[in-house]
Design an enzyme around this catalytic site. Structure first.
Site, PDB file in Angstrom:
ATOM      1  N   ARG A 196       0.864  -1.172   0.000  1.00 33.91           N
ATOM      2  CA  ARG A 196       0.000   0.000   0.000  1.00 33.91           C
ATOM      3  C   ARG A 196       0.906   1.229   0.000  1.00 33.91           C
ATOM      4  NH1 ARG A 196      -1.750  -3.731   3.790  1.00 33.91           N
ATOM      5  NH2 ARG A 196      -3.832  -4.602   3.434  1.00 33.91           N
ATOM      6  N   LYS A 212      -1.393  -2.604   7.599  1.00 32.38           N
ATOM      7  CA  LYS A 212      -2.775  -2.401   8.009  1.00 32.38           C
ATOM      8  C   LYS A 212      -3.027  -3.189   9.288  1.00 32.38           C
ATOM      9  CE  LYS A 212      -7.372  -2.191   5.926  1.00 32.38           C
ATOM     10  NZ  LYS A 212      -8.155  -2.482   4.703  1.00 32.38           N
ATOM     11  N   HIS A 219      -2.604   2.394  -5.825  1.00 32.42           N
ATOM     12  CA  HIS A 219      -3.264   1.150  -5.418  1.00 32.42           C
ATOM     13  C   HIS A 219      -3.509   0.225  -6.604  1.00 32.42           C
ATOM     14  CE1 HIS A 219      -4.691  -0.682  -1.752  1.00 32.42           C
ATOM     15  NE2 HIS A 219      -5.749  -1.148  -2.377  1.00 32.42           N
ATOM     16  N   ARG A 228      -0.704  -2.166  -6.902  1.00 33.60           N
ATOM     17  CA  ARG A 228      -0.842  -3.274  -5.943  1.00 33.60           C
ATOM     18  C   ARG A 228      -1.768  -4.350  -6.519  1.00 33.60           C
ATOM     19  NH1 ARG A 228      -0.996  -4.697  -0.378  1.00 33.60           N
ATOM     20  NH2 ARG A 228      -3.031  -5.326   0.427  1.00 33.60           N
ATOM     21  N   HIS A 273      -3.084  -9.517   3.498  1.00 30.26           N
ATOM     22  CA  HIS A 273      -4.530  -9.664   3.687  1.00 30.26           C
ATOM     23  C   HIS A 273      -4.812 -10.532   4.904  1.00 30.26           C
ATOM     24  CE1 HIS A 273      -5.669  -8.770  -0.785  1.00 30.26           C
ATOM     25  NE2 HIS A 273      -5.551  -7.678  -0.058  1.00 30.26           N
ATOM     26  N   TYR A 287      -8.344 -12.123  -7.048  1.00 30.47           N
ATOM     27  CA  TYR A 287      -7.290 -12.092  -8.071  1.00 30.47           C
ATOM     28  C   TYR A 287      -7.236 -13.398  -8.854  1.00 30.47           C
ATOM     29  CZ  TYR A 287      -5.992  -7.923  -5.540  1.00 30.47           C
ATOM     30  OH  TYR A 287      -6.027  -6.687  -4.943  1.00 30.47           O
TER      31      TYR A 287
END
Length: 274
Positions: A135, A160, A223, A226, A249, A258
């Protein structure tokens, strides 16, 4: 409000700086709207506030984020015994339709590399965003000392949810990074630094990408790089669990999108041969 400060202090190790900033803005907006102290807020007040947000035309994601910030605050107040009932209990977030991440195809990626080549810093920034899949907030926090050259790894100290992880970068990315660092004359510990010695701001980088988008004739954001990295790895059949780890994640289902993109890409290729 004093309780809000206590709330953020008690969650210091749980919330990232960005989360605190967003939640603080959301709580201020909420209490400005209801015009009541926290211990007088009713469920009806929260619903009126949500109706107001609906009329403003905010996205589902933005409205959900604001509601979550309010719910967490009132849950904290209830658990601390400061209110008898949690007025936000059972007020659910809106269901968000799954959206397909916007990615750059190979041609667009090459065009982006080409248009940024005259700036060593910008070309390196683009390369690192794509190679690491970080990110933008994570990348800008990376310090030179966080780079593990032998293993081609970069340490994300605070991802995150304040989670740390290591991300990989390619040999080409490493070479570009070394070339860029040689041009630096300052003593800032950050890789991408501003004139004051701190790291570049997200707003500054977003502005850079808007300028390149105008030159390219299509939209490109940090983003999207990414998303592109993850999509291209899925196309190459990298296991989803590995991609999940690289992206940081929490839920593997977030990463599975994805794999879906990869399947759709293969279907397009198949159809083109029929």
């Amino acid at each position: 409000m004093e309780l809000i400060e206590h709330y953020f202090k008690d969650h210091k190790t749980w919330f990232s700086e960005n989360t605190v900033k967003v939640y603080r803005i959301s709580l201020k907006h909420f209490f400005d709207f209801v015009g009541k102290p926290y211990d007088e807020v009713k469920k009806a007040d929260i619903r009126k506030w949500l109706e107001y947000l609906n009329k403003k035309g905010l996205s589902i994601g933005t409205k959900n984020l604001r509601l979550i910030s309010v719910r967490l605050f009132f849950r904290y107040a209830f658990e601390e015994g400061l209110i008898d009932r949690d007025p936000s209990a059972n007020i659910k977030t809106a269901r968000k339709e799954k959206t397909i991440p916007r990615c750059l195809n190979r041609r667009q990626l090459i065009e982006l590399f080409e248009v940024t080549k005259d700036s060593v810093r910008d070309r390196t920034l683009v390369e690192m965003l794509y190679a690491t899949g970080t990110r933008i907030s994570e990348l800008l926090e990376i310090k030179i000392s966080d780079i593990k050259w032998d293993g081609k790894l970069a340490w994300i100290r605070k991802g995150k949810g304040n989670k740390e992880r290591f991300v990989l970068f390619t040999t080409e990315c490493g070479a570009r990074l070394r070339e860029y660092l040689k041009t630096r004359t300052d003593a800032s510990p950050y890789i991408f630094t501003n004139r004051r010695g701190g790291h570049l701001s997200e707003a500054w980088v977003q502005a850079i990408f808007r300028r390149y988008s105008e030159k390219l004739g299509f939209k490109v954001t940090p983003h999207m790089l990414r998303h592109s990295m993850a999509s291209h790895l899925a196309e190459k059949d990298m296991p989803i669990a590995y991609i999940q780890e690289l992206l940081g994640h929490k839920n593997v289902n977030t990463t599975r999108i994805y794999a879906q993109l990869s399947s759709e890409k293969r279907k397009e290729q198949y159809d083109s041969y029929q």
